[in-house]
Structures are given as structure tokens and as C-alpha cells.
Motif scaffolding. Structure first.
Motif, PDB file in Angstrom:
ATOM      1  N   LEU A 222      57.473  48.059  33.966  1.00  0.00           N
ATOM      2  CA  LEU A 222      56.565  46.983  34.373  1.00  0.00           C
ATOM      3  C   LEU A 222      57.155  46.204  35.548  1.00  0.00           C
ATOM      4  O   LEU A 222      56.452  45.895  36.528  1.00  0.00           O
ATOM      5  CB  LEU A 222      56.332  46.051  33.177  1.00  0.00           C
ATOM      6  CG  LEU A 222      55.065  45.190  33.194  1.00  0.00           C
ATOM      7  CD1 LEU A 222      53.830  46.076  33.099  1.00  0.00           C
ATOM      8  CD2 LEU A 222      55.097  44.216  32.020  1.00  0.00           C
ATOM      9  N   GLN A 223      58.441  45.908  35.460  1.00  0.00           N
ATOM     10  CA  GLN A 223      59.093  45.185  36.549  1.00  0.00           C
ATOM     11  C   GLN A 223      59.061  46.002  37.843  1.00  0.00           C
ATOM     12  O   GLN A 223      58.809  45.454  38.925  1.00  0.00           O
ATOM     13  CB  GLN A 223      60.540  44.866  36.159  1.00  0.00           C
ATOM     14  CG  GLN A 223      60.662  43.827  35.055  1.00  0.00           C
ATOM     15  CD  GLN A 223      62.078  43.733  34.528  1.00  0.00           C
ATOM     16  OE1 GLN A 223      62.746  44.751  34.319  1.00  0.00           O
ATOM     17  NE2 GLN A 223      62.546  42.509  34.293  1.00  0.00           N
ATOM     18  N   ASN A 224      59.337  47.298  37.735  1.00  0.00           N
ATOM     19  CA  ASN A 224      59.311  48.153  38.927  1.00  0.00           C
ATOM     20  C   ASN A 224      57.924  48.201  39.548  1.00  0.00           C
ATOM     21  O   ASN A 224      57.777  48.218  40.778  1.00  0.00           O
ATOM     22  CB  ASN A 224      59.768  49.570  38.567  1.00  0.00           C
ATOM     23  CG  ASN A 224      61.255  49.641  38.272  1.00  0.00           C
ATOM     24  OD1 ASN A 224      62.023  48.816  38.754  1.00  0.00           O
ATOM     25  ND2 ASN A 224      61.658  50.618  37.481  1.00  0.00           N
ATOM     26  N   ALA A 225      56.890  48.212  38.696  1.00  0.00           N
ATOM     27  CA  ALA A 225      55.521  48.244  39.210  1.00  0.00           C
ATOM     28  C   ALA A 225      55.208  46.978  39.990  1.00  0.00           C
ATOM     29  O   ALA A 225      54.512  47.022  41.018  1.00  0.00           O
ATOM     30  CB  ALA A 225      54.536  48.422  38.048  1.00  0.00           C
ATOM     31  N   VAL A 226      55.722  45.838  39.529  1.00  0.00           N
ATOM     32  CA  VAL A 226      55.490  44.576  40.228  1.00  0.00           C
ATOM     33  C   VAL A 226      56.259  44.552  41.550  1.00  0.00           C
ATOM     34  O   VAL A 226      55.708  44.224  42.607  1.00  0.00           O
ATOM     35  CB  VAL A 226      55.887  43.381  39.340  1.00  0.00           C
ATOM     36  CG1 VAL A 226      55.814  42.073  40.133  1.00  0.00           C
ATOM     37  CG2 VAL A 226      54.986  43.291  38.113  1.00  0.00           C
ATOM     38  N   VAL A 227      57.550  44.890  41.509  1.00  0.00           N
ATOM     39  CA  VAL A 227      58.378  44.839  42.714  1.00  0.00           C
ATOM     40  C   VAL A 227      57.847  45.783  43.787  1.00  0.00           C
ATOM     41  O   VAL A 227      57.879  45.467  44.990  1.00  0.00           O
ATOM     42  CB  VAL A 227      59.846  45.179  42.368  1.00  0.00           C
ATOM     43  CG1 VAL A 227      60.674  45.347  43.649  1.00  0.00           C
ATOM     44  CG2 VAL A 227      60.458  44.085  41.502  1.00  0.00           C
ATOM     45  N   SER A 228      57.324  46.928  43.366  1.00  0.00           N
ATOM     46  CA  SER A 228      56.814  47.904  44.340  1.00  0.00           C
ATOM     47  C   SER A 228      55.442  47.536  44.891  1.00  0.00           C
ATOM     48  O   SER A 228      54.927  48.200  45.791  1.00  0.00           O
ATOM     49  CB  SER A 228      56.739  49.288  43.694  1.00  0.00           C
ATOM     50  OG  SER A 228      55.774  49.310  42.645  1.00  0.00           O
ATOM     51  N   GLY A 229      54.839  46.470  44.350  1.00  0.00           N
ATOM     52  CA  GLY A 229      53.539  46.027  44.841  1.00  0.00           C
ATOM     53  C   GLY A 229      52.365  46.750  44.221  1.00  0.00           C
ATOM     54  O   GLY A 229      51.226  46.604  44.679  1.00  0.00           O
ATOM     55  N   LEU A 230      52.631  47.510  43.144  1.00  0.00           N
ATOM     56  CA  LEU A 230      51.550  48.253  42.502  1.00  0.00           C
ATOM     57  C   LEU A 230      50.567  47.321  41.788  1.00  0.00           C
ATOM     58  O   LEU A 230      49.376  47.601  41.700  1.00  0.00           O
ATOM     59  CB  LEU A 230      52.133  49.262  41.515  1.00  0.00           C
ATOM     60  CG  LEU A 230      51.180  50.260  40.870  1.00  0.00           C
ATOM     61  CD1 LEU A 230      50.465  51.078  41.950  1.00  0.00           C
ATOM     62  CD2 LEU A 230      51.923  51.175  39.906  1.00  0.00           C
ATOM     63  N   GLY A 231      51.056  46.210  41.271  1.00  0.00           N
ATOM     64  CA  GLY A 231      50.174  45.275  40.582  1.00  0.00           C
ATOM     65  C   GLY A 231      50.891  43.982  40.275  1.00  0.00           C
ATOM     66  O   GLY A 231      52.098  43.837  40.493  1.00  0.00           O
ATOM     67  N   VAL A 232      50.150  43.000  39.785  1.00  0.00           N
ATOM     68  CA  VAL A 232      50.730  41.731  39.334  1.00  0.00           C
ATOM     69  C   VAL A 232      50.789  41.770  37.817  1.00  0.00           C
ATOM     70  O   VAL A 232      50.065  42.513  37.167  1.00  0.00           O
ATOM     71  CB  VAL A 232      49.893  40.523  39.802  1.00  0.00           C
ATOM     72  CG1 VAL A 232      49.775  40.518  41.314  1.00  0.00           C
ATOM     73  CG2 VAL A 232      48.512  40.530  39.159  1.00  0.00           C
ATOM     74  N   SER A 233      51.665  40.946  37.256  1.00  0.00           N
ATOM     75  CA  SER A 233      51.822  40.968  35.806  1.00  0.00           C
ATOM     76  C   SER A 233      52.203  39.596  35.289  1.00  0.00           C
ATOM     77  O   SER A 233      52.562  38.691  36.054  1.00  0.00           O
ATOM     78  CB  SER A 233      52.890  41.990  35.397  1.00  0.00           C
ATOM     79  OG  SER A 233      52.889  42.183  33.985  1.00  0.00           O
ATOM     80  N   ALA A 234      52.139  39.435  33.969  1.00  0.00           N
ATOM     81  CA  ALA A 234      52.584  38.216  33.299  1.00  0.00           C
ATOM     82  C   ALA A 234      53.996  38.460  32.778  1.00  0.00           C
ATOM     83  O   ALA A 234      54.218  39.354  31.970  1.00  0.00           O
ATOM     84  CB  ALA A 234      51.645  37.863  32.146  1.00  0.00           C
ATOM     85  N   LEU A 235      54.943  37.667  33.259  1.00  0.00           N
ATOM     86  CA  LEU A 235      56.335  37.783  32.835  1.00  0.00           C
ATOM     87  C   LEU A 235      56.823  36.408  32.397  1.00  0.00           C
ATOM     88  O   LEU A 235      56.051  35.446  32.345  1.00  0.00           O
ATOM     89  CB  LEU A 235      57.193  38.312  33.984  1.00  0.00           C
ATOM     90  CG  LEU A 235      56.842  39.707  34.524  1.00  0.00           C
ATOM     91  CD1 LEU A 235      57.701  40.027  35.746  1.00  0.00           C
ATOM     92  CD2 LEU A 235      57.027  40.771  33.455  1.00  0.00           C
ATOM     93  N   THR A 236      58.103  36.318  32.059  1.00  0.00           N
ATOM     94  CA  THR A 236      58.725  35.024  31.800  1.00  0.00           C
ATOM     95  C   THR A 236      59.847  34.832  32.803  1.00  0.00           C
ATOM     96  O   THR A 236      60.205  35.755  33.540  1.00  0.00           O
ATOM     97  CB  THR A 236      59.318  34.945  30.375  1.00  0.00           C
ATOM     98  OG1 THR A 236      60.460  35.797  30.296  1.00  0.00           O
ATOM     99  CG2 THR A 236      58.290  35.348  29.331  1.00  0.00           C
TER     100      THR A 236
END
Length: 305
Positions: A222-236
Motif C-alpha cells: 500500500l505504501q509503495n502504491a502511494v509513493v509511486s503515485g498509483l493512488g491515494v490512501s488513508a494512513l496514520t
């Protein structure tokens, strides 16, 4: 001078055993006593409190309001008592501890706390099991886990010791260019994840279109998907990585609902090593400022067997 009521630990231990194990007979087996002896201890505790603690509803037992309050204090008193006993006994901390951690929560902080503890006690064997919160709690109740961190379902707080609130935050890649009018690409865990549900609920309430651009169970993916710009996510805040930026209402993203997370365990089932790990985790949570007193399992249904 006013007399002070003393709650004997053996009475409190019997009370917590009945709650955690779900029956007077099971509590007696765990403590090496008969069911009538456990019943007498509960009655003695009720005399000290001055109110009923457990009432019978049909074939089940239910905690009263006073029972809910006492359970919170009893867990804390027994935890401190057992911590002191372990310190002065100087017993070697050994054994296997089975810990459940959820896929749908930022576990980096607690994983670090747990692994640091095991490095301090190399004779201790640790088993980490990851899964969805509901699955983890089911395994705890089935005695397949010794302690667990999981999302708190307010309708079922059995074995809850401590809880704290997390406010999920929207995260995107530093260089992500997002247009909320064109639909928001989400990076999310599979269906059943609390964080996924929070994202969808917030976007639907704000009448924003969305699509799932990435789905995976692991936090690293999930973190890799966010960093790569694939999508946004809900994290803490514990799982934000370099290369990510936080999104808020100024970016067109609605706030996400809070999530309550808890530390769960069955006190009578824990070994001295388990009690020490619980104390270590609670101390680290308190030091980090994320822990708050848990709410007792007021809605427990305890079957007398």
C-alpha cells in the motif's frame, strides 16, 4: 479516620477470570478452585463494592454498570501486581508468546516495540500473526493467540485492556497531481478493511467520485502504491514515508472518521512472559502519548457452565 476498602487480588483475579473465560467453572479450573468457591469470591467482592457485579439474564450472565467499572480497575491492579511479583521473583522470562496484529492498522510502531522487547529477552520466542481485526479477535477468543491489537468494535469489547484513537490521514505521492472532479484513485486494502471503509464513506458523503486503483493486504504494498503515485490512501502518522505528502480539505479531501484501536488479552491465560510484554507495550504507548485507559467489557455475555 475513615476505613479504606481493600480489594484483595485473589478476589479481583477470580472476577477477571470469570469475565475473560466466560464461565465460573472455567475460571475455577484456571485458578485451581471449584465453581462454588469462585461464586463465593464474587459474592465477597460484591459485598466490598456494595453492589451486584454480575447478573443473570436468562441462561447468560451480564456485567452490571458497577461490574463494568470494576473490571477496568481490576485489570490494571492485577497487571501491576503481576509486574511487581515478576520483578522481585527475578524469574527468567521464557516461553512462546503469540501476538496478533491487524493488516488494516499501522503496525510499524507496535512491531518495533514488540521486537525491541524480544531482543532484550532472547530466550523469549515470539510468534506474530497478521490478519483482519475480526479474525484476530476470533483467534484470541479461541486461545490461539495470547494477546492482540485490533480495531475496537463498540458492540463487543471482550478482553479489551487499553484503547486509543487514531485519526487516519489522506496520503499521496509528493508529486501527485490530483483532480477531485475527475475521480480519485484509491490505494486500499481488500474489502473488510476499516480504513478502506472510512475512505469510501468520506468520499461518498462529499459526493466525490472514486475508483480502486490498487488493492492489496500488506501495508508495504500500500505504501509503495502511494509513493509511486498509483493512488491515494488513508494512513496514520506512523506509516507515512518519505516521498508522501498529507492531503486535507484545502486539497479537496474530506476529513476521515476516527478509528478506535485496542490492546486485548485474556489475563488468566497469559504466562509471566506475556504479562511482562503487556506491561512493556503499555509503558511504550503511554510514553508515546497514544494510550488511554480502555473501556471495560461491559457488554460481555458470560455463560455459567
Amino acid at each position: 479516620m475513615r476505613a479504606i476498602t481493600n480489594f484483595q487480588t485473589d478476589l479481583l483475579r477470580a472476577f477477571v477470570c470469570v469475565v475473560d473465560l466466560g464461565a465460573y467453572t472455567r475460571a475455577g479450573e484456571a485458578l485451581g478452585r471449584t465453581q462454588p468457591a469462585i461464586s463465593l469470591q464474587i459474592r465477597r467482592l460484591e459485598e466490598l463494592v456494595g453492589a451486584p457485579l454480575i447478573r443473570q439474564v436468562s441462561r447468560n450472565l451480564q456485567l452490571t454498570g458497577e461490574g463494568e467499572v470494576l473490571l477496568t480497575y481490576a485489570r490494571e491492579i492485577l497487571r501491576l501486581n503481576d509486574e511487581a511479583a515478576s520483578h522481585f521473583n527475578r524469574a527468567t522470562i521464557t516461553g512462546v508468546i503469540r501476538v496478533g496484529l491487524p493488516n488494516d492498522y499501522a503496525v510499524a510502531f507496535l512491531q518495533g516495540v514488540i521486537t525491541d522487547y524480544t531482543r532484550q529477552h532472547p530466550e523469549l520466542m515470539l510468534e506474530l500473526h497478521c490478519g483482519w481485526s475480526a479474525e484476530i479477535l476470533d483467534r484470541l477468543r479461541a486461545d490461539e493467540l495470547d494477546l492482540a491489537v485490533a480495531m475496537v468494535n463498540n458492540e463487543d469489547t471482550r478482553h479489551l485492556s487499553r484503547s486509543w484513537v487514531e485519526r487516519p490521514i489522506w496520503a499521496a505521492a509528493d508529486d501527485a497531481r490530483l483532480d477531485t472532479n475527475r475521480g480519485i484513485p484509491l490505494a486500499a486494502h481488500p474489502e473488510g478493511c476499516v480504513y478502506r471503509a472510512r475512505m469510501i464513506q468520506a468520499l461518498d458523503a462529499a459526493r466525490l467520485r472514486w475508483r480502486v486503483a490498487y488493492s492489496g493486504a500488506g501495508i508495504a504494498g500500500l505504501q509503495n502504491a502511494v509513493v509511486s503515485g498509483l493512488g491515494v490512501s488513508a494512513l496514520t502518522r506512523y506509516t507515512l514515508l518519505p516521498g508522501m505528502r498529507v492531503l486535507d480539505e484545502a486539497d479537496g479531501f474530506p476529513p476521515l472518521a476516527e478509528i478506535r484501536v485496542g490492546l486485548f488479552y485474556k489475563h488468566p491465560r497469559l504466562s509471566p512472559a506475556g504479562i511482562n510484554l503487556v506491561n512493556h507495550m503499555i509503558a511504550q504507548l503511554d510514553e508515546a502519548g497514544v494510550s488511554a485507559p480502555g473501556i471495560a467489557a461491559g457488554r460481555d455475555r458470560l455463560e455459567r457452565r
